[in-house]
Design an enzyme around this catalytic site. Sequence first.
Site, short mmCIF file in Angstrom:
data_model
loop_
_atom_site.label_atom_id
_atom_site.label_comp_id
_atom_site.label_asym_id
_atom_site.label_seq_id
_atom_site.Cartn_x
_atom_site.Cartn_y
_atom_site.Cartn_z
N ASP A 199 0.86 -1.18 0.00
CA ASP A 199 0.00 0.00 0.00
C ASP A 199 0.90 1.23 0.00
O ASP A 199 1.63 1.48 0.96
CB ASP A 199 -0.90 -0.03 1.24
CG ASP A 199 -1.94 1.07 1.24
OD1 ASP A 199 -1.74 2.09 0.55
OD2 ASP A 199 -2.95 0.93 1.96
N HIS A 200 0.85 2.00 -1.08
CA HIS A 200 1.76 3.14 -1.22
C HIS A 200 1.44 4.26 -0.22
O HIS A 200 2.22 5.21 -0.08
CB HIS A 200 1.71 3.68 -2.64
CG HIS A 200 3.05 4.05 -3.20
ND1 HIS A 200 3.99 4.74 -2.46
CD2 HIS A 200 3.62 3.82 -4.40
CE1 HIS A 200 5.07 4.94 -3.20
NE2 HIS A 200 4.89 4.38 -4.38
N ARG A 201 0.32 4.15 0.49
CA ARG A 201 0.01 5.16 1.49
C ARG A 201 0.85 4.98 2.75
O ARG A 201 1.11 5.95 3.48
CB ARG A 201 -1.48 5.09 1.86
CG ARG A 201 -2.42 5.45 0.73
CD ARG A 201 -3.87 5.20 1.12
NE ARG A 201 -4.12 3.79 1.40
CZ ARG A 201 -5.31 3.30 1.78
NH1 ARG A 201 -6.34 4.12 1.92
NH2 ARG A 201 -5.45 2.00 2.00
#
Length: 492
Positions: free
Chosen positions: A462-464
Site C-alpha cells: 500500500d503506497h500510502r
Amino acid sequence: MASVREFTLPDLGEGLTEATVVRWLVAVGDVVAVDQSVVEVETAKALVDVPCPYGGVVTARYGGEGAEIPVGAPLLTVAVGASQEETQQEPQQDAPPAAAARTEASAAQDENVHADAELVHAEAESSGNVLVGYGTGAPAGRRRRSRPVDGFRPPAAAASAPPPAPRAAEQGPVAVISPLVRRIAREHDLDLRGITGTGPDGLILRADVERAAGTREATGQTAPASAPLPEALPATQPVTQQATQPAAQQAAPAATDPGTATRVPLTGFRGTVADKLSRSRREIPDATCWVDADATELLAARRAMNSPAGTGEASKVSLLALLARICTAALARFPDLNATVDTEAREIVRRSEVHLGFAAQTPRGLVVPVVRDAHTMNAVRLGEEIARLTESARNGELTPGDMTGGTFTLNNYGVFGVDGSIPIINHPEAAMLGVGRIAEKPWVHQGELAVRHVVQLSFTFDHRVCDGGTAGGFLRHVADCVEQPAVLLRTL
C-alpha cells in the site's frame, strides 16, 4: 398445552449478516435436545454447525439447502411439551398448501417420534450454548405465526417455479435486512418496493433481487425507463433484443450463445472473497516490485535442519515455515509494512504484533488462515502452526477467528508451477509477499555461470503506508535471507 418457540439465525460474529443452508441435520417431526446441532450453514468465513437452544419437537423449517437466511430470520420452530396431536397439527396450521400436504402424508410416519416430545420438555428451560441473542436460561419468546417454507429451493430451481403474487407497493420501510441485498438492488437500478419477497413475512432475499434483475435483462429492460436506448446493441445480447437491430447486425453470428451460458452466483464464501478483492483494488493504491533470488543455499540449509543429526526429536521444518520466519524478521526491520490504514480517521495504524496470514488452497477455494503472534515463533513452531491450520482448512474446520485479524500475508503461488504473479493485497492489510516456484536456471555465481535454484519474489504494498525505499528495503532483506540464510542469525 405446547409452547412453540421460534429459533432464528443467531449472530455468528465477525459482522456476518447472512448464511447459506448447506445441510439440515433434523427434519420436521424430529425430537431435538437442548444444544443439539440442527443445521449446517456456510458463512462468508467458514462452515458452522448451529445448535438449537430449545428442546422439543421440530414443527417447521425455514429454507431448503442452498437458501440464504439473513441473521434474525427464522430457522425453525420447536414445540416444547407438545402432545402427539399438537405436533401433528402444528405444521399444517402455518404451512402453505404444499407444505400442509406433505405434513399430512408424513403424519403417520412421524407418530412415534412426536410421542417422545414430553421426554425433552425438562431440557428446554435453558441452554448451555451461548449464542448471540440467546442467553442461557432465557425466557420463552412469544409465539410468532410465520409461514414455513420447508420446500424452498435454491435460486436456480426457484427461478423455474411460478412467482408468487406481487404485493402492492406501499410506503414505509422495505422488508430487507441484509445490506448486501440493498447494494445489489442499487447496482441493478431496482426498486425494492416492486420486488416480491419470498422470505418469512415477505422478507426480500438476495435471490429475489437477482431473479428480478435477470427477468428485466431477459425482457430487454436493461436500463431505467427514462434512459435512452443505445443505438446499436452488441451481438451478445439475447435474441429478444436482436429484433430491434439492423438486418446486417442480425445476420452476424453471435460471439456467444446465451443458451449455453452457466451462471454461478457469487454467494457465501465465494461472494465474500469477490467483495474483499474488489474492495482492495478500489481502496488501496497498491504498487509492486520484484526480484529474482538464488535459493540454493536456503534449500541446503533446510536439508541440514531436517537431517537426522539436525532434527533430533523436533519436527521437520518446511520451506513455507522458513519463508514465514524470514517475513517476521523483515517486518521487525521495516515495521511500517505491518500496518493498516484507517481511511475515515486518515491514520496509519502500525501493529506491534505480527499475525501472519498464508494462502492455502482448499476444496472450497483459496483461504487465508492466520498464524497468531508469528513474531514470537521460531521456524519449527511456525511450521507446526501452519501445518495445523492447513489441515483444518482442507477439512473445512477453520473458524471465522482463524481467518481474520491478519496483519501481513505470505502467498506461495509457486506450488501451482508459476514463476511470478502480482498479488492483490488482503484488505485491510498493507502488504503481501508472493513467492514463485523454485526452478533450476543459469545464474552467475561467484563470477562463473552455473545452474542454480532461482525463485522470483514479488512484493505488493500500500503506497500510502510507505514509499518505494521502504518497500525495496524489505524485499531486498528477504532476498538476502533467501540467498544467505546466515543473515537470519543477526535477528535470532
